[in-house]
Motif scaffolding. Structure first.
Motif, PDB file in Angstrom:
ATOM      1  N   SER A   1      -0.903   8.804   7.463  1.00  0.00           N
ATOM      2  CA  SER A   1      -1.099   7.359   7.405  1.00  0.00           C
ATOM      3  C   SER A   1       0.220   6.679   7.063  1.00  0.00           C
ATOM      4  N   VAL A   2       0.363   5.430   7.488  1.00  0.00           N
ATOM      5  CA  VAL A   2       1.475   4.620   6.999  1.00  0.00           C
ATOM      6  C   VAL A   2       1.092   4.183   5.591  1.00  0.00           C
ATOM      7  N   GLY A   3       1.771   4.728   4.604  1.00  0.00           N
ATOM      8  CA  GLY A   3       1.345   4.513   3.224  1.00  0.00           C
ATOM      9  C   GLY A   3       2.386   3.919   2.311  1.00  0.00           C
ATOM     10  N   GLY A   4       3.530   3.526   2.865  1.00  0.00           N
ATOM     11  CA  GLY A   4       4.565   2.969   2.020  1.00  0.00           C
ATOM     12  C   GLY A   4       5.598   2.197   2.816  1.00  0.00           C
TER      13      GLY A   4
ATOM     14  N   PHE B   1       7.033   4.751   4.938  1.00  0.00           N
ATOM     15  CA  PHE B   1       6.735   6.117   4.531  1.00  0.00           C
ATOM     16  C   PHE B   1       5.400   6.530   5.132  1.00  0.00           C
ATOM     17  N   LEU B   2       5.330   7.777   5.594  1.00  0.00           N
ATOM     18  CA  LEU B   2       4.081   8.349   6.080  1.00  0.00           C
ATOM     19  C   LEU B   2       3.509   9.244   4.994  1.00  0.00           C
TER      20      LEU B   2
ATOM     21  N   ILE C   1      -3.058  -2.525   6.014  1.00  0.00           N
ATOM     22  CA  ILE C   1      -3.602  -1.410   6.790  1.00  0.00           C
ATOM     23  C   ILE C   1      -3.854  -0.181   5.921  1.00  0.00           C
ATOM     24  N   ASN C   2      -3.375  -0.225   4.669  1.00  0.00           N
ATOM     25  CA  ASN C   2      -3.586   0.887   3.749  1.00  0.00           C
ATOM     26  C   ASN C   2      -3.613   0.321   2.331  1.00  0.00           C
TER      27      ASN C   2
ATOM     28  N   VAL D   1      -1.424  11.387  -3.540  1.00  0.00           N
ATOM     29  CA  VAL D   1      -0.725  10.901  -2.351  1.00  0.00           C
ATOM     30  C   VAL D   1       0.601  11.635  -2.220  1.00  0.00           C
ATOM     31  N   ARG D   2       0.826  12.189  -1.046  1.00  0.00           N
ATOM     32  CA  ARG D   2       2.080  12.896  -0.787  1.00  0.00           C
ATOM     33  C   ARG D   2       2.841  12.160   0.321  1.00  0.00           C
ATOM     34  N   TYR D   3       4.078  11.812   0.043  1.00  0.00           N
ATOM     35  CA  TYR D   3       4.941  11.127   1.005  1.00  0.00           C
ATOM     36  C   TYR D   3       5.639  12.195   1.846  1.00  0.00           C
ATOM     37  N   ILE D   4       5.207  12.312   3.089  1.00  0.00           N
ATOM     38  CA  ILE D   4       5.623  13.407   3.956  1.00  0.00           C
ATOM     39  C   ILE D   4       6.906  13.092   4.711  1.00  0.00           C
ATOM     40  N   ASP D   5       7.020  11.879   5.189  1.00  0.00           N
ATOM     41  CA  ASP D   5       8.125  11.536   6.085  1.00  0.00           C
ATOM     42  C   ASP D   5       8.452  10.056   5.933  1.00  0.00           C
ATOM     43  N   ALA D   6       9.600   9.672   6.481  1.00  0.00           N
ATOM     44  CA  ALA D   6      10.002   8.269   6.496  1.00  0.00           C
ATOM     45  C   ALA D   6      10.382   7.875   7.912  1.00  0.00           C
ATOM     46  N   ILE D   7      10.079   6.641   8.277  1.00  0.00           N
ATOM     47  CA  ILE D   7      10.435   6.097   9.577  1.00  0.00           C
ATOM     48  C   ILE D   7      11.338   4.888   9.346  1.00  0.00           C
TER      49      ILE D   7
END
Length: 207
Positions: A75-78, A30-31, A105-106, A39-45
């Protein structure tokens, strides 16, 4: 602890990755953006549907995801995982190691297990089960989402609005998972944009 809000795009991509490979364990990232302790989860990779261990391939994918996230001021947050056994909704030892690499990294990174049973049309609950690192252990956040999936009073994890679940289920019904491509697929066909998945982004936006 910060308030965590999951966007429709982040949620839909994660669960569609799961829907595309129901016979496999899938995982991704999750980005996020963080402001005022929120914290807001904007996108997923989407990363993988073929490997589940901490490998050099994971390290390469994580590095590329970090570079892409930075280009978007994110940021890569999840980390997320959905297991091939839909009854498995606990973070496995191997998944915990992958989540730990993201945590390295986070320091605010959260791990999520996707409960595939909650993706059924009749379900009214979020399919995300969050795990937070406490004293070097991943702890499930009980009651993170209430019965309607949006997050109750005092909840630290919420969906951004009541359309998130509706949108995801509509996309699953339309078989939109065909439009999502993970890092594994990119390695077989480098023309596939696993970082952005632009066609799927448009489908989510217009759903």
């Amino acid at each position: 602890m910060s308030e965590h809000t999951v966007s429709s795009q982040a949620y839909a991509k994660a669960v569609l990755h799961c829907a595309k490979y129901p016979w496999a364990t899938v995982q991704g990232l999750f980005l996020t953006e963080t402001k005022d302790n929120k914290v807001r989860y904007i996108d997923a990779i989407p990363l993988s549907h073929t490997w589940t261990q901490l490998t050099p391939m994971f390290d390469i994918a994580l590095q590329q995801a970090q570079i892409y996230a930075a280009s978007k001021n994110l940021s890569v947050g999840g980390y997320y995982v959905a297991y091939e056994d839909p009854n498995n909704i606990q973070l496995s030892a191997s998944s915990a190691l992958l989540a730990k690499a993201v945590l390295a990294i986070n320091s605010n990174a959260v791990a999520f297990v996707i409960d595939a049973k909650q993706l059924a049309p009749e379900s009214v609950r979020s399919g995300l089960i969050p795990f937070v690192s406490v004293d070097a252990q991943w702890k499930e956040q009980a009651g993170a989402f209430d019965s309607n999936g949006k997050g109750g009073k005092g909840s630290e994890f919420i969906l951004e609005n009541n359309r998130v679940l509706v949108t995801a289920k509509k996309l699953i019904a339309e078989r939109a998972e065909a439009a999502i491509h993970d890092f594994d697929e990119h390695l077989d066909d480098v023309s596939l944009d696993w970082l952005q998945n632009p066609l799927l982004n448009e489908q989510i936006r217009t759903a």
